[in-house]
Design a protein around this motif. Structure first.
Motif, short mmCIF file in Angstrom:
data_model
loop_
_atom_site.label_atom_id
_atom_site.label_comp_id
_atom_site.label_asym_id
_atom_site.label_seq_id
_atom_site.Cartn_x
_atom_site.Cartn_y
_atom_site.Cartn_z
N ALA A 54 0.81 -1.21 0.00
CA ALA A 54 0.00 0.00 0.00
C ALA A 54 0.85 1.27 0.00
CB ALA A 54 -0.93 0.00 1.20
N THR B 245 -8.02 0.73 1.60
CA THR B 245 -6.92 1.57 2.10
C THR B 245 -7.14 3.05 1.81
OG1 THR B 245 -5.68 1.24 0.03
CG2 THR B 245 -5.26 -0.31 1.82
N THR B 246 -8.23 3.39 1.14
CA THR B 246 -8.50 4.78 0.78
C THR B 246 -9.51 5.38 1.75
OG1 THR B 246 -8.12 4.26 -1.56
CG2 THR B 246 -9.27 6.32 -1.05
N LEU C 259 -3.12 -6.73 -3.48
CA LEU C 259 -3.88 -6.18 -2.36
C LEU C 259 -5.20 -6.93 -2.18
CD1 LEU C 259 -3.43 -2.30 -2.53
CD2 LEU C 259 -2.73 -3.83 -0.70
N ASP C 260 -5.86 -7.26 -3.28
CA ASP C 260 -7.12 -8.02 -3.19
C ASP C 260 -6.91 -9.35 -2.47
OD1 ASP C 260 -8.62 -6.09 -4.43
OD2 ASP C 260 -8.38 -6.93 -6.44
N GLU D 99 -2.83 -4.14 -7.48
CA GLU D 99 -4.21 -4.23 -7.04
C GLU D 99 -4.62 -5.67 -6.78
OE1 GLU D 99 -8.64 -2.54 -8.24
OE2 GLU D 99 -6.91 -2.18 -9.56
N VAL E 189 -1.28 2.69 -6.14
CA VAL E 189 -2.60 2.14 -6.44
C VAL E 189 -3.55 2.53 -5.31
CG1 VAL E 189 -2.04 -0.05 -5.31
CG2 VAL E 189 -3.90 0.05 -6.97
N GLU E 190 -4.77 2.87 -5.68
CA GLU E 190 -5.80 3.19 -4.70
C GLU E 190 -6.73 1.99 -4.56
OE1 GLU E 190 -7.86 6.73 -5.57
OE2 GLU E 190 -6.13 8.04 -5.31
N HIS E 191 -6.88 1.54 -3.33
CA HIS E 191 -7.73 0.39 -3.07
C HIS E 191 -8.85 0.81 -2.11
CE1 HIS E 191 -9.03 -3.64 -1.80
NE2 HIS E 191 -8.45 -4.08 -2.89
N THR E 192 -9.99 0.18 -2.24
CA THR E 192 -11.16 0.54 -1.43
C THR E 192 -10.86 0.47 0.06
OG1 THR E 192 -12.58 -0.36 -3.16
CG2 THR E 192 -13.59 0.08 -1.01
#
Length: 311
Positions: free
Chosen positions: A58, A68-69, A233-234, A230, A63-66
């Motif tokens: 992260a 972590t944002t 992270l998923d 991404e 990358v923007e992840h749900t």
């Protein structure tokens, strides 16, 4: 006087029976706490490793992840209260509920709605009695948490987090549990689970060596993300959330056993004090009865002697 002795003897016998129960519960808690501490220590390396991995992805991946944002507007928060299934643990249950109430009050003062999730029959009973809505409750797992239970809790919370607010979704998740410090100290606390609070790249990590005082001196591992950041992270975030929930459950379990051991030891000591007190009172009543009987005998003898002299 004989009636008083019977009362005190009955109280002594009942207190002795209670003492046996308290002592047995103390010994059971003392044996279980070692196992609970072992599970906490065994889970720590995995939890720390996956936390470092998630932080690395992260922090160093663009990358923007749900998960972590930070949402622009937080309107509804979920609070997961982890308490015991059984009592006889002193103030353990009330302390964690008090911590949860303080958090709920703080969130509502910020204009946020609160959804309640509870683990354990004690917090469930507390909120049900006060007619507070509970979204989901898990019972029977407080003393022996399992990976399956942690996964179930995590899946439900993540599903609610990924749901829109208008459909009843949540924007952030807090865990309220008791952190196990040692057998004497257990600290109730809350921690935000989602969105993740990731350490920025220009900050020194908490687990950095003592001689590292600047972010420039930190040696970060080199990661290659396949197939992409991404996707990594998923795959990592559900494991991370599961490990955090399991760690909180294990800490709560160890804290519960430690609190119960302390409470039962105190109850056993109090029972010993009561037995000593009732024994002294019973002896005093017996001595008073003997003294009265002697006085009556002496009085009767004097009366007989006086009647004989008159004759």
């Amino acid at each position: 006087m004989g009636a008083q002795q019977r009362v005190f003897k009955a109280k002594i016998n009942s207190t002795k029976s209670l003492r046996k129960i308290f002592k047995a519960m103390e010994l059971i808690a003392a044996s279980r706490i070692q196992k609970a501490i072992g599970r906490v220590k065994a889970a720590s390396p995995y939890a720390n490793a996956i936390t470092r991995a998630v932080s690395a992805v992260a922090t160093h991946a663009d990358v923007e992840h749900t998960l972590t944002t930070e949402p622009e507007t937080i309107r509804r928060a979920a609070v997961v209260v982890m308490g015991p299934d059984r009592g006889f643990a002193g103030a353990y249950s009330s302390n964690v509920i008090r911590e949860a109430e303080e958090l709920i009050t703080m969130l509502k003062d910020d204009g946020k709605e609160v959804d309640l999730y509870v683990v354990g029959r004690k917090p469930e009973t507390y909120y049900t009695f006060r007619e507070r809505a509970i979204q989901r409750a898990w019972t029977g797992i407080s003393e022996s948490p399992t990976v399956e239970a942690a996964k179930e809790i995590g899946d439900i919370l993540v599903s609610s987090f990924n749901t829109d607010y208008e459909a009843g979704g949540i924007d952030e998740i807090f865990l309220v549990y008791t952190r196990f410090v040692n057998s004497v100290t257990q600290t109730p606390e809350y921690r935000r689970l989602i969105p993740l609070e990731v350490v920025e790249a220009d900050e020194v990590p908490a687990d950095a060596p003592a001689n590292v005082t600047s972010a420039k001196d930190v040696v970060y591992p080199l990661y290659e993300f396949e197939p992409n950041e991404e996707a990594v992270l998923d795959a990592l975030l559900p494991k991370y959330i599961e490990s955090r929930i399991l760690a909180a459950l294990l800490n709560a379990s160890a804290s519960e056993q430690a609190a119960r051991q302390q409470a039962m030891k105190t109850a056993t000591d109090n029972a010993d004090d009561l037995i000593r007190t009732y024994t002294r009172l019973a002896n005093s009543a017996r001595q008073a009865e003997i003294t009265q009987e002697i006085s009556e005998i002496v009085g009767g003898a004097d009366a007989l002697a006086g009647a004989g002299s008159n004759d």
